[in-house]
Design an enzyme around this catalytic site. Structure first.
Site, short mmCIF file in Angstrom:
data_model
loop_
_atom_site.label_atom_id
_atom_site.label_comp_id
_atom_site.label_asym_id
_atom_site.label_seq_id
_atom_site.Cartn_x
_atom_site.Cartn_y
_atom_site.Cartn_z
N PHE A 39 0.83 -1.21 0.00
CA PHE A 39 0.00 0.00 0.00
C PHE A 39 0.86 1.25 0.00
O PHE A 39 0.34 2.36 -0.07
CB PHE A 39 -0.86 0.05 1.27
CG PHE A 39 -1.96 -0.97 1.33
CD1 PHE A 39 -2.40 -1.45 2.55
CD2 PHE A 39 -2.56 -1.45 0.18
CE1 PHE A 39 -3.43 -2.39 2.62
CE2 PHE A 39 -3.58 -2.40 0.23
CZ PHE A 39 -4.01 -2.87 1.46
N ASP A 153 10.09 -12.04 5.99
CA ASP A 153 10.04 -11.71 4.56
C ASP A 153 11.41 -11.25 4.06
O ASP A 153 11.53 -10.26 3.34
CB ASP A 153 8.97 -10.63 4.29
CG ASP A 153 8.66 -10.52 2.80
OD1 ASP A 153 8.14 -9.47 2.38
OD2 ASP A 153 8.96 -11.48 2.05
N GLY A 157 14.96 -7.69 -2.24
CA GLY A 157 14.39 -6.33 -2.25
C GLY A 157 14.28 -5.71 -0.88
O GLY A 157 14.08 -4.51 -0.76
N ASP A 171 11.82 -3.23 5.83
CA ASP A 171 10.46 -3.72 5.59
C ASP A 171 10.02 -4.79 6.59
O ASP A 171 10.13 -5.99 6.35
CB ASP A 171 10.29 -4.25 4.16
CG ASP A 171 8.81 -4.39 3.84
OD1 ASP A 171 8.46 -4.51 2.67
OD2 ASP A 171 8.00 -4.40 4.79
C1 5FR Z 1 18.12 7.11 -3.34
O1 5FR Z 1 17.55 5.96 -2.70
C2 5FR Z 1 16.72 5.18 -3.49
C3 5FR Z 1 16.57 5.35 -4.88
C4 5FR Z 1 15.69 4.50 -5.55
C5 5FR Z 1 15.52 4.73 -7.00
O2 5FR Z 1 16.41 5.22 -7.67
N1 5FR Z 1 14.33 4.44 -7.51
C6 5FR Z 1 14.03 4.71 -8.91
C7 5FR Z 1 13.00 5.83 -8.97
C8 5FR Z 1 12.56 6.08 -10.40
N2 5FR Z 1 12.06 4.83 -11.03
C9 5FR Z 1 11.67 5.10 -12.40
C10 5FR Z 1 13.08 3.76 -10.99
C11 5FR Z 1 13.49 3.44 -9.56
C12 5FR Z 1 15.01 3.47 -4.89
C13 5FR Z 1 15.18 3.30 -3.52
C14 5FR Z 1 16.02 4.16 -2.80
N3 5FR Z 1 16.25 4.12 -1.47
C15 5FR Z 1 15.49 3.60 -0.46
C16 5FR Z 1 14.21 3.04 -0.64
C17 5FR Z 1 13.59 2.52 0.48
C18 5FR Z 1 14.22 2.57 1.72
C19 5FR Z 1 15.47 3.14 1.85
N4 5FR Z 1 16.07 3.64 0.76
C20 5FR Z 1 13.36 1.94 2.64
C21 5FR Z 1 13.65 1.76 4.08
N5 5FR Z 1 12.27 1.54 2.00
N6 5FR Z 1 12.39 1.87 0.69
C22 5FR Z 1 11.42 1.54 -0.22
C23 5FR Z 1 10.08 1.56 0.18
C24 5FR Z 1 9.10 1.22 -0.75
CL1 5FR Z 1 7.45 1.28 -0.29
C25 5FR Z 1 9.42 0.85 -2.07
C26 5FR Z 1 10.76 0.83 -2.45
C27 5FR Z 1 11.10 0.47 -3.85
C28 5FR Z 1 11.58 -0.93 -3.94
C29 5FR Z 1 13.07 -0.89 -4.07
N7 5FR Z 1 13.74 -1.89 -3.50
O3 5FR Z 1 13.63 0.02 -4.67
C30 5FR Z 1 11.75 1.18 -1.53
#
Ligand code: 5FR
Length: 303
Positions: A39, A153, A157, A171
């Site tokens: 969610f 879990d 990821g 998570d």
């Molecule tokens: C700079 O830090 C981040 C960058 C990115 C990223 O570059 N995402 C891009 C955004 C644009 N789209 C197009 C591609 C992915 C993704 C995650 C980052 N950091 C980041 C993300 C984080 C956390 C810490 N740090 C925590 C804690 N929870 N979550 C969290 C929470 C949710 Cl609900 C969903 C996701 C995405 C799943 C994933 N594994 O990426 C992550």
């Protein structure tokens, strides 16, 4: 960038540009969209307050989605468990609060995303890299199990990486607290990614499900695909029940033996997270103190 974030927020009208914590009176500027899961939407936020000018990850859940009591309780359980944890290999919990529309959880930002992205980019990691990651994941799990918490879990990821490529387990949406020694959990609402056979067979489960997941994580990192991967979920479940997985003969036998020890059907035969560091896997060679950030994209020459 800012207008991409604004465009993303436009899709979710309930995400304000400035998030205010009315209790602490600190406000946060909502920035880049990081991703979504369940969610929750996750955004990069920066506190406009001089106090802490860190950039954080903010998980935002619309209250409209938390209609059923069970969903509200799950969210509260995640917060109650996560807020009391503090360990160098767990994602830091900063604060949680709500406004009219949403619930917000302020968490440690892990700028190098998670092992899932590294795995997708690299497919296989080398044994020294697997040792480096597994040592830190096991360290975080030892802290959890010492505090009677089962994550339930653990998956690529949920193993986040900070700017120094340190592991931060995150998570806690499926985590649970064991209240008395020997207690076996009977239910779990939500489907973990690396499902242990005792959960599938509804036999009652405990800390050993995390060890099963660690076996699946190590297998996926060094083999390049999950151990029970199948075209359909049903077939995956049949393979898990039959403990039907293959380890390529090309894999280092010490690594293969370590994986097999964690993927035993009978939970009590698996090593505990406290026994794991003594496995020969961790003495195959001295564990690297750090990794070059190039490991995010190319196979390193680590000799
Ligand atoms: C700079 O830090 C981040 C960058 C990115 C990223 O570059 N995402 C891009 C955004 C644009 N789209 C197009 C591609 C992915 C993704 C995650 C980052 N950091 C980041 C993300 C984080 C956390 C810490 N740090 C925590 C804690 N929870 N979550 C969290 C929470 C949710 Cl609900 C969903 C996701 C995405 C799943 C994933 N594994 O990426 C992550």
């Amino acid at each position: 960038n800012a207008d991409a974030a604004a465009a993303q927020r436009a899709k979710n009208p309930t995400i304000p540009a400035v998030i205010v914590n009315s209790q602490s009176r600190i406000s946060y500027n909502c920035g880049k969209f990081l991703g979504k899961g369940g969610f929750a939407f996750c955004y990069e936020v920066t506190s406009s307050d001089a106090s802490d000018c860190r950039t954080l990850a903010c998980k935002i859940v619309s209250k409209k989605l938390l209609v059923k009591d069970s969903q509200k309780e799950k969210m509260i359980q995640e917060i109650e468990i996560h807020r009391k944890l503090s360990h160098e290999h767990l994602v830091k919990f900063y604060d949680s609060f709500a406004d009219q529309e949403n619930m917000y959880i302020l968490l440690e930002l892990c700028s190098r995303r998670s092992l899932m992205e590294l795995h997708r980019r690299r497919k296989l990691v080398t044994v020294p890299e697997a040792q480096y990651f597994m040592r830190q994941i096991v360290s975080g799990c030892q802290y959890l199990h010492s505090n009677k918490i089962i994550h339930r879990d653990l998956k690529l990821g949920n193993v986040f990486l900070n700017s120094k490529l340190w592991v931060k387990i995150g998570d806690f949406g499926l985590a649970t607290q064991v209240n008395r020694d020997g207690e076996q959990k009977k239910t779990m609402c939500g489907t973990p990614n690396y499902l242990a056979p005792e959960v599938l067979n509804k036999q009652g489960h405990s800390f050993e499900v995390d060890v099963w997941s660690l076996g699946c994580i190590l297998y996926t990192l060094v083999v390049g695909r999950p151990p029970f991967e199948s075209p359909s979920l049903k077939e995956t479940y049949v393979r898990i029940k039959n403990n039907n997985f293959k380890i390529p003969s090309s894999l280092n036998p010490v690594v293969a033996a370590f994986i097999r020890s964690m993927l035993q059907s009978q939970p009590q035969l698996r090593p505990s997270v406290f026994a794991m560091p003594h496995d020969p896997f961790f003495s195959l060679q001295p564990i690297l103190p750090s990794l070059p950030e190039s490991v995010l994209t190319v196979t390193p020459r680590l000799d």
